[in-house]
Enzyme design. Structure first.
Site, PDB file in Angstrom:
ATOM      1  N   SER A  28      33.830  58.363  11.343  1.00 38.89           N
ATOM      2  CA  SER A  28      34.884  59.275  10.900  1.00 38.89           C
ATOM      3  C   SER A  28      34.986  59.357   9.386  1.00 38.89           C
ATOM      4  O   SER A  28      35.366  60.397   8.837  1.00 38.89           O
ATOM      5  CB  SER A  28      36.234  58.847  11.486  1.00 38.89           C
ATOM      6  OG  SER A  28      36.528  57.498  11.151  1.00 38.89           O
TER       7      SER A  28
ATOM      8  N   ASP B 247      47.403  58.323   7.490  1.00 43.80           N
ATOM      9  CA  ASP B 247      47.312  57.334   8.572  1.00 43.80           C
ATOM     10  C   ASP B 247      47.130  55.912   8.047  1.00 43.80           C
ATOM     11  O   ASP B 247      47.105  54.963   8.824  1.00 43.80           O
ATOM     12  CB  ASP B 247      46.201  57.698   9.560  1.00 43.80           C
ATOM     13  CG  ASP B 247      44.782  57.455   9.034  1.00 43.80           C
ATOM     14  OD1 ASP B 247      44.640  57.159   7.832  1.00 43.80           O
ATOM     15  OD2 ASP B 247      43.835  57.588   9.817  1.00 43.80           O
TER      16      ASP B 247
ATOM     17  N   HIS C 226      42.190  55.849   6.952  1.00 47.36           N
ATOM     18  CA  HIS C 226      41.069  56.626   6.432  1.00 47.36           C
ATOM     19  C   HIS C 226      41.339  57.047   4.985  1.00 47.36           C
ATOM     20  O   HIS C 226      42.486  57.164   4.571  1.00 47.36           O
ATOM     21  CB  HIS C 226      40.841  57.869   7.299  1.00 47.36           C
ATOM     22  CG  HIS C 226      40.349  57.551   8.673  1.00 47.36           C
ATOM     23  ND1 HIS C 226      41.211  57.344   9.729  1.00 47.36           N
ATOM     24  CD2 HIS C 226      39.086  57.378   9.156  1.00 47.36           C
ATOM     25  CE1 HIS C 226      40.503  57.062  10.819  1.00 47.36           C
ATOM     26  NE2 HIS C 226      39.222  57.070  10.496  1.00 47.36           N
TER      27      HIS C 226
END
Length: 312
Positions: A61, A225, A228
């Site tokens: 990701s 979040d 990340h």
């Protein structure tokens, strides 16, 4: 000495079982899918009529750019624009990075990459964080990375690997799990470095290079979040990787500077340990007196490459 192995998994796994749910609840709101970044990029001043360079991006990701809302903010786009600036050519980005990917998934990503572009000029792999959170075997992760690099090299691509990031900077992970995750991640990163150099890639330690920046400025460098990177965080990562991508292609900087001289040449396992201690080192194959190997195995060259600004 770096040794392939998974020691410490039992201790880390036990703590993870007790504290993992707490950590997940502490992380911020779920992020939407990362923006689609694949496509053609051209920097101001580049020759739009020139043949484009092909850049393949594989990984998890963080490679995909989860946490930003604009394609240009993703690490792939940042690398493509930076490479276009230096080469003065368009760059075609092929991204197969996926949320949740581990080293065991990179082989499938190589297959997808070569199906789209049989002979990419350069490939960047960003992988490792999910191997730590899933307690993957370090030995297996290294073997899977080695296989992926060799397939890409066999297709003619230069390969740059960003090794496991520093999970110790992620505040929602509680102590002592955070410290153990950092230790496990650094062992994985060092092993990835050895595997990358043996397979003919360049390894760049983002964890040791970017860790202090993320620790000192978490609100700026992390996305909402808290796990990340933000647009600023991805720009920093791309800026750290770009010099190695440029050098792998034999390109010179706009000022005319070519390959950075090696700071030191060591047996690869010693070089991996040194890179873990010294932020910003790139590790690649080296020679001593024309020899690629010595009594302690393959030689590796360590280089300091100052981070470059990518896209604004």
């Amino acid at each position: 000495m770096i040794a392939y192995g998974g020691g410490g998994v039992g201790i880390l796994g036990g703590i993870l079982a007790v504290e993992g749910l707490w950590a997940r609840r502490s992380v911020g709101p779920p992020m939407s899918e990362p923006p689609a970044a694949a496509g053609r990029y051209i920097a101001p001043g580049a020759d739009a009529e020139a043949a484009p360079l092909s850049l393949a991006l594989l990984g998890d990701s963080s490679a995909a750019g989860l946490g930003v809302t604009s394609a240009v903010e993703t690490p792939g786009a940042q690398l493509a624009l930076g490479l276009s600036t230096v080469s003065r050519r368009p760059v075609r980005l092929h991204s197969v990075a996926a949320i949740g990917a581990r080293s065991s998934h990179v082989g499938e990503q190589v297959t997808a990459t070569l199906r789209r572009q049989a002979h990419p000029d350069v490939a960047v792999i960003i992988i490792g964080a999910n191997d730590v959170t899933h307690l993957c075997s370090i030995t297996s992760s290294a073997e899977q990375l080695t296989s992926a690099i060799r397939r890409l090299r066999g297709a003619g691509a230069r390969v740059v690997v960003a090794t496991c990031p520093d999970l110790g900077t992620i505040e929602p992970i509680p102590q002592p799990l955070r410290a153990l995750a950092r230790s496990y991640g650094r062992r994985l990163a060092a092993t990835q470095t050895v595997a990358s150099v043996e397979a003919g890639a360049r390894a760049v330690s983002l964890g040791d290079l970017l860790g202090p920046q993320f620790a000192e400025r978490p609100r700026e460098m992390f996305s909402p979040d808290r796990f990340h990177p933000s647009a600023a965080g991805y720009a920093a990562a791309a800026g750290a990787l770009l010099p190695s991508v440029v050098a792998s292609l034999g390109l010179t900087t706009p000022g005319g500077a070519g390959e950075t001289p090696a700071a030191e040449v060591l047996p690869v396992r010693e070089a991996a340990v040194e890179a873990a201690r010294d932020p910003g080192l790139e590790v690649m194959r080296g020679t001593v007196a024309g020899r690629e190997r010595g009594p302690k195995g393959r030689f590796a060259a360590l280089r300091h490459r100052p981070a470059r600004r990518t896209a604004s």
